[in-house]
Structures are given as structure tokens and as C-alpha cells.
Write a protein that holds these residues in place. Structure first.
Motif, PDB file in Angstrom:
ATOM      1  N   THR A 167       0.825  -1.206   0.000  1.00 40.86           N
ATOM      2  CA  THR A 167       0.000   0.000   0.000  1.00 40.86           C
ATOM      3  C   THR A 167       0.861   1.260   0.000  1.00 40.86           C
ATOM      4  OG1 THR A 167      -0.158  -0.107   2.427  1.00 40.86           O
ATOM      5  CG2 THR A 167      -1.906  -1.165   1.149  1.00 40.86           C
ATOM      6  N   ILE A 222       1.777   1.924  -3.669  1.00 40.24           N
ATOM      7  CA  ILE A 222       0.638   2.481  -4.408  1.00 40.24           C
ATOM      8  C   ILE A 222       0.403   3.937  -4.021  1.00 40.24           C
ATOM      9  CG2 ILE A 222      -1.859   2.311  -4.723  1.00 40.24           C
ATOM     10  CD1 ILE A 222      -1.609  -0.682  -4.503  1.00 40.24           C
ATOM     11  N   ALA A 223       0.512   4.224  -2.713  1.00 44.42           N
ATOM     12  CA  ALA A 223       0.308   5.599  -2.248  1.00 44.42           C
ATOM     13  C   ALA A 223       1.346   6.546  -2.840  1.00 44.42           C
ATOM     14  CB  ALA A 223       0.364   5.639  -0.723  1.00 44.42           C
ATOM     15  N   THR A 271       0.604   7.141  -6.547  1.00 47.97           N
ATOM     16  CA  THR A 271      -0.608   7.953  -6.691  1.00 47.97           C
ATOM     17  C   THR A 271      -0.324   9.428  -6.427  1.00 47.97           C
ATOM     18  OG1 THR A 271      -2.004   6.087  -6.019  1.00 47.97           O
ATOM     19  CG2 THR A 271      -2.953   8.292  -5.853  1.00 47.97           C
ATOM     20  N   THR A 309      -4.041   6.226   2.273  1.00 49.00           N
ATOM     21  CA  THR A 309      -4.354   7.248   1.266  1.00 49.00           C
ATOM     22  C   THR A 309      -5.540   6.883   0.397  1.00 49.00           C
ATOM     23  OG1 THR A 309      -2.788   6.231  -0.281  1.00 49.00           O
ATOM     24  CG2 THR A 309      -1.942   7.969   1.155  1.00 49.00           C
ATOM     25  N   ILE A 310      -6.333   5.921   0.803  1.00 52.30           N
ATOM     26  CA  ILE A 310      -7.466   5.493  -0.023  1.00 52.30           C
ATOM     27  C   ILE A 310      -8.418   6.637  -0.341  1.00 52.30           C
ATOM     28  CG2 ILE A 310      -9.568   4.085   0.052  1.00 52.30           C
ATOM     29  CD1 ILE A 310      -7.899   1.846   1.224  1.00 52.30           C
ATOM     30  N   GLN A 333      -6.791   8.540  -3.121  1.00 48.84           N
ATOM     31  CA  GLN A 333      -6.756   7.794  -4.373  1.00 48.84           C
ATOM     32  C   GLN A 333      -8.084   7.888  -5.118  1.00 48.84           C
ATOM     33  OE1 GLN A 333      -5.513   3.772  -3.463  1.00 48.84           O
ATOM     34  NE2 GLN A 333      -3.782   4.486  -2.236  1.00 48.84           N
ATOM     35  N   HIS A 352     -11.937   0.939  -8.686  1.00 47.61           N
ATOM     36  CA  HIS A 352     -11.105   1.130  -7.495  1.00 47.61           C
ATOM     37  C   HIS A 352     -11.882   0.771  -6.232  1.00 47.61           C
ATOM     38  CE1 HIS A 352      -7.826   2.810  -5.136  1.00 47.61           C
ATOM     39  NE2 HIS A 352      -8.713   3.504  -4.435  1.00 47.61           N
TER      40      HIS A 352
END
Length: 353
Positions: free
Chosen positions: A70, A73-74, A77, A133-134, A137, A171
Motif C-alpha cells: 500500500t 501504491i500511495a 498515486t 491514502t485510499i 486515491q 477502485h
């Protein structure tokens, strides 16, 4: 000498904070880890039962990741999405967007977990960590859907082709599936859903819209009344009518409670006339330029088609005197051959609410 990375200031701060907080949280959890219990850091990440005495965690928890997957990905992004949006909106507008899409979803997720605890009596709900950070995102994906709604992303050599507004739902589905695994917490489902609703609502009704300097539009316009950014645009075609009807009912309720201000006729006309620019920096009107270029290309194609296919009878040349020999004229290339052909496939414009 390698080229220097040009990262805008807000995006740079986000990346540095993400690295520092994630590293600090990981180091503390590693030192205190035990097989009998999970370790939480309530003064960095948001834990409903423990973090009320640390109110800053409602913001800091957004930039805390608990595993390398994660975290990667963060970082990607924020690096790509943050640079794009900050240059498109200016740093001030980008900071406002970050504040809204971080703070409000975390508060909503906090309230949801407390409500579930009150209903079920399960203490585990209030000990669930809200972090990651979802919300950012999903907020970035919604913002891209506003800026480039007609852009299509092609993957695997054309096997998969999706328009940008389809990515937010994909997502959300991915986060829901991952929340069933130990990789992310169950609170991520509530975070992604609330982040989706809050980011769309802010961009649709509240974010300042930059006027086109070539028009007389006032600088106080807010929101985006364009049909391409309607809530139903995020959903597949078969369910669009149902979503549009439901969203209209919710919208009317919000207007009745004066939470949302209805768009005026001028706002709708401006959005259809391409007079509002959602980006304020030099060179940031790329999306507007693309759409205007497409309209101009369509008009040119129609004119060329009418000129080349319409019946035309050329006037006969005047008769030459008998004593004068008329020389044959060289072949003149047709206008369509000189100008070439254009190809324009307009997006299907459905009725939106």
C-alpha cells in the motif's frame, strides 16, 4: 547530470510526510509487535477508541501506510496524480481539495465505526485503525473523471479499453475485496465510499471554477454543471437511469435543506458552451483545447463533406476563336485530396441528471 524532478510544493510535502509517518509508524509497530495482539499507534493513525485525545490524527492518518504494497501504491498515486492536479488547479486549490477529501471521509468513517459498535456491541469496531491514502486515491480518480471525461485508457494492446469515469468504481471494488484480507483494514471500505461521495460533491457543487479569460464570465463561479460529470456517468449503461433517478431525489432533498445550491441557467449554459476552465495555470487548458479542437474538426469535416459530395456543374469554357488552338489544361487535384480527410467520432451524449 540526471534531470531534476520538478515536483510542485504541496505534492512534495505530501510525499515527505508519507515517508516519514509510515516509517515512524512501522518502526514503533515493529518494536512493540507480539503474536498475541495487534499494535496500533493512536497518536499517528486514527483509532476511534484511543485517538480522541489526539485530534490531529484525523488528518495525519491519511498519510500512514502499514505495509510496503500500500505504501508503493500511495507513493505512485501522490507523485503522478498530485503533480498533475496541483499544476492543473494551482497549489491553493489543490490544498483545499486535499483537506476536504482527507478530513471529511475520516470523520465519516469514524462515525460509522462508532455507530456499528453502538448497534452490535462489538468492541473490535472501535479498535479498527482508519489509515491510508485510499480517500486521496479515489478523490484523484474522480478529479481525473472531471478533467478528461472522454479520455480512454487502453491496456494489454487493446484487449481492455476503459474510459476514465469507469475507474472510480473499479477502485472501489478492488478496495472492498482487499479489505477482506489482512492487507488493509475493514474501515477501508467505508473510507473509499465516503471519499468517492465527498470528492464528487465538492467538485460538482463547491470547487471554484476558473473562467475563460476570453469571455465575460464572473470569477465567482463554483462547481461543474456539465453533463459529462453527472453522478450517473460513473456507472455502466444499464443502471444509469436508476442511478440518475435516485441521485435526482437525493439532490432535491439537499437543495430543500439548502445544503446544495441549484445550478442556474447561466451555469448550465456556460458548461455547455465550454466557457469554464477547470484549470488556472498557463498551459493547463489542455482538456478544453482538446474538446474545442474536436468541435472544430467536426465542423471542418462537415464542410468538406458538403463541398465534395454536393452536386456541382462547372460552367463551360468560353468558345475560342477558330484561329486559336486551345491547349489542354493539366489535371487539378480535387480539394478533398489536397486537404485530406478527417475522422471524428463524437461521444454519445446521454441525458444526465
Amino acid at each position: 547530470m540526471p534531470p531534476r524532478l520538478n515536483i510542485p510544493p504541496i505534492t512534495r510535502i505530501l510525499l515527505i510526510t508519507l515517508v516519514l509517518q509510515s516509517f515512524l509508524s512501522g518502526a514503533i509497530r515493529y518494536r512493540q509487535w507480539s503474536a498475541e495482539s495487534d499494535v496500533v499507534v493512536p497518536y499517528i493513525a486514527l483509532v476511534p477508541q484511543l485517538s480522541l485525545i489526539y485530534p490531529w490524527t484525523f488528518l495525519t492518518t491519511t498519510l500512514v501506510e502499514n505495509n510496503i504494497f500500500t505504501f508503493g501504491i500511495a507513493g505512485v498515486t501522490i507523485f503522478y496524480g498530485g503533480r498533475y492536479l496541483e499544476r492543473a488547479w494551482t497549489s491553493a486549490e489543490f490544498a483545499k481539495f486535499l483537506l476536504v477529501t482527507s478530513l471529511i471521509p475520516n470523520v465519516m468513517c469514524f462515525g460509522t465505526l462508532v455507530f456499528l459498535f453502538a448497534v452490535t456491541g462489538e468492541m473490535s469496531w472501535t479498535l479498527t485503525t482508519i489509515n491510508g491514502t485510499i480517500p486521496l486515491q479515489i478523490g484523484f480518480l474522480v478529479a481525473f473523471s472531471q478533467l478528461v471525461p472522454a479520455h480512454t485508457v487502453t491496456l494489454f494492446k487493446g484487449i481492455i479499453s476503459l474510459r476514465v469515469p469507469r475507474f472510480p468504481l473499479l477502485h472501489i471494488l478492488g478496495v472492498i475485496l482487499l479489505s477482506l484480507t489482512p492487507m488493509i483494514s475493514a474501515a477501508s471500505t467505508f473510507s473509499v465510499l465516503s471519499g468517492f461521495l465527498i470528492s464528487w460533491t465538492y467538485l460538482r457543487f463547491y470547487k471554484q471554477a476558473f473562467p475563460d479569460l476570453e469571455t465575460s464570465q464572473p470569477a465567482s463561479l463554483r462547481g461543474d454543471a456539465s453533463e459529462t460529470f453527472a453522478f450517473s456517468e460513473f456507472f455502466p449503461e444499464p443502471v444509469k437511469p436508476v442511478v440518475a433517478s435516485l441521485s435526482n431525489q437525493i439532490y432535491n432533498i439537499l437543495v430543500a435543506f439548502k445544503i446544495c445550491t441549484p445550478f442556474s441557467h447561466a451555469d448550465v449554459s456556460a458548461s455547455r458552451g465550454e466557457t469554464i476552465v477547470q484549470r488556472g495555470t498557463p498551459g493547463s487548458a489542455r482538456a478544453e483545447a482538446e474538446r474545442r479542437r474536436a468541435l472544430a474538426l467536426k465542423a471542418l469535416d462537415q464542410r468538406l463533406h458538403a463541398a465534395t459530395t454536393g452536386p456541382s456543374k462547372p460552367n463551360p469554357p468560353p468558345a475560342a476563336p477558330a484561329s486559336v488552338e486551345v491547349q489542354p489544361q493539366p489535371n487539378v487535384q480535387a480539394p478533398a485530396t489536397m486537404l485530406g480527410e478527417t475522422s471524428y467520432v463524437p461521444d454519445r451524449d446521454d441525458g444526465k441528471s
